[in-house]
Design a protein around this motif. Sequence first.
Motif, PDB file in Angstrom:
ATOM      1  N   TYR A   1      -8.197  -3.599 -12.353  1.00 63.44           N
ATOM      2  CA  TYR A   1      -7.171  -3.790 -13.372  1.00 63.44           C
ATOM      3  C   TYR A   1      -5.916  -4.290 -12.672  1.00 63.44           C
ATOM      4  O   TYR A   1      -5.413  -3.645 -11.750  1.00 63.44           O
ATOM      5  CB  TYR A   1      -6.868  -2.494 -14.129  1.00 63.44           C
TER       6      TYR A   1
ATOM      7  N   TYR B   1      -8.514   1.761 -19.092  1.00 69.06           N
ATOM      8  CA  TYR B   1      -8.935   1.595 -17.695  1.00 69.06           C
ATOM      9  C   TYR B   1      -8.957   2.936 -16.958  1.00 69.06           C
ATOM     10  O   TYR B   1      -9.947   3.287 -16.323  1.00 69.06           O
ATOM     11  CB  TYR B   1      -8.021   0.611 -16.961  1.00 69.06           C
TER      12      TYR B   1
ATOM     13  N   VAL C   1       5.527  -1.150 -13.817  1.00 67.98           N
ATOM     14  CA  VAL C   1       5.069   0.028 -13.073  1.00 67.98           C
ATOM     15  C   VAL C   1       6.156   0.567 -12.160  1.00 67.98           C
ATOM     16  O   VAL C   1       6.770  -0.172 -11.396  1.00 67.98           O
ATOM     17  CB  VAL C   1       3.819  -0.308 -12.219  1.00 67.98           C
TER      18      VAL C   1
ATOM     19  N   LYS D   1      -0.677  -1.173 -23.840  1.00 71.65           N
ATOM     20  CA  LYS D   1      -0.886   0.280 -23.867  1.00 71.65           C
ATOM     21  C   LYS D   1      -2.358   0.652 -23.830  1.00 71.65           C
ATOM     22  O   LYS D   1      -2.791   1.454 -23.001  1.00 71.65           O
ATOM     23  CB  LYS D   1      -0.215   0.872 -25.102  1.00 71.65           C
TER      24      LYS D   1
ATOM     25  N   GLU E   1      -5.067  -1.096 -22.996  1.00 69.02           N
ATOM     26  CA  GLU E   1      -5.846  -1.493 -21.824  1.00 69.02           C
ATOM     27  C   GLU E   1      -5.529  -0.640 -20.595  1.00 69.02           C
ATOM     28  O   GLU E   1      -6.433  -0.315 -19.819  1.00 69.02           O
ATOM     29  CB  GLU E   1      -5.744  -2.986 -21.536  1.00 69.02           C
ATOM     30  N   VAL E   2      -4.284  -0.216 -20.423  1.00 63.10           N
ATOM     31  CA  VAL E   2      -3.943   0.691 -19.316  1.00 63.10           C
ATOM     32  C   VAL E   2      -4.644   2.027 -19.517  1.00 63.10           C
ATOM     33  O   VAL E   2      -5.315   2.538 -18.611  1.00 63.10           O
ATOM     34  CB  VAL E   2      -2.412   0.892 -19.201  1.00 63.10           C
ATOM     35  N   GLU E   3      -4.523   2.587 -20.703  1.00 69.19           N
ATOM     36  CA  GLU E   3      -5.135   3.879 -20.988  1.00 69.19           C
ATOM     37  C   GLU E   3      -6.661   3.816 -20.849  1.00 69.19           C
ATOM     38  O   GLU E   3      -7.279   4.687 -20.226  1.00 69.19           O
ATOM     39  CB  GLU E   3      -4.757   4.343 -22.390  1.00 69.19           C
TER      40      GLU E   3
ATOM     41  N   ILE F   1      -1.938  -5.684 -13.042  1.00 75.70           N
ATOM     42  CA  ILE F   1      -0.772  -5.628 -13.924  1.00 75.70           C
ATOM     43  C   ILE F   1       0.478  -6.031 -13.138  1.00 75.70           C
ATOM     44  O   ILE F   1       0.578  -5.767 -11.932  1.00 75.70           O
ATOM     45  CB  ILE F   1      -0.613  -4.214 -14.545  1.00 75.70           C
TER      46      ILE F   1
ATOM     47  N   PHE G   1       3.770   3.879 -15.915  1.00 71.72           N
ATOM     48  CA  PHE G   1       3.707   2.623 -16.657  1.00 71.72           C
ATOM     49  C   PHE G   1       4.632   2.687 -17.861  1.00 71.72           C
ATOM     50  O   PHE G   1       4.559   3.622 -18.646  1.00 71.72           O
ATOM     51  CB  PHE G   1       2.277   2.367 -17.150  1.00 71.72           C
TER      52      PHE G   1
ATOM     53  N   VAL H   1       5.050   0.153 -20.780  1.00 76.57           N
ATOM     54  CA  VAL H   1       4.403  -1.073 -21.239  1.00 76.57           C
ATOM     55  C   VAL H   1       4.624  -1.302 -22.730  1.00 76.57           C
ATOM     56  O   VAL H   1       4.822  -0.362 -23.490  1.00 76.57           O
ATOM     57  CB  VAL H   1       2.882  -1.028 -20.951  1.00 76.57           C
TER      58      VAL H   1
END
Length: 123
Positions: A20, A54, A27, A48, A50-52, A22, A41, A43
């Motif tokens: 992943y 991953y 960050v 939101k 896609e971070v969570e 970013i 993060f 964001v």
Amino acid sequence: MSSNDIGTNIIFKKQLGLNYEIDQKYVGLKMKENNVLAFNFRVPGSLKDEVETYFKKFKLGEPIMVDIGGTGDIKCDFKGISPVLKNHDELDQYFISATLQEDKQYDPLEEEKCESCSGCGFH
């Protein structure tokens, strides 16, 4: 990019090539005791999920590598993820934190090892 340039992206690397990437503008990094790293993060709503998603793929203690700006991989273990929080001061901004622990295994020089050492843990 020359060898002196530091990039603007952070890449989190899970086994089997599940990475992943970013922009580091989203960050913040905080170093805590015992080599614990908190990646915080901030964001927009578009990032939101896609971070969570991953970080929810990781199990506690699972290995993860982090490359900050192309400076090389940092070996870590996954320690957890915070719940997603909406920033009430900003429209469409969310906060989520992933906690990792840097793997700081000491690798002694050959001359520092005892003759019968097979990784006894004292070096």
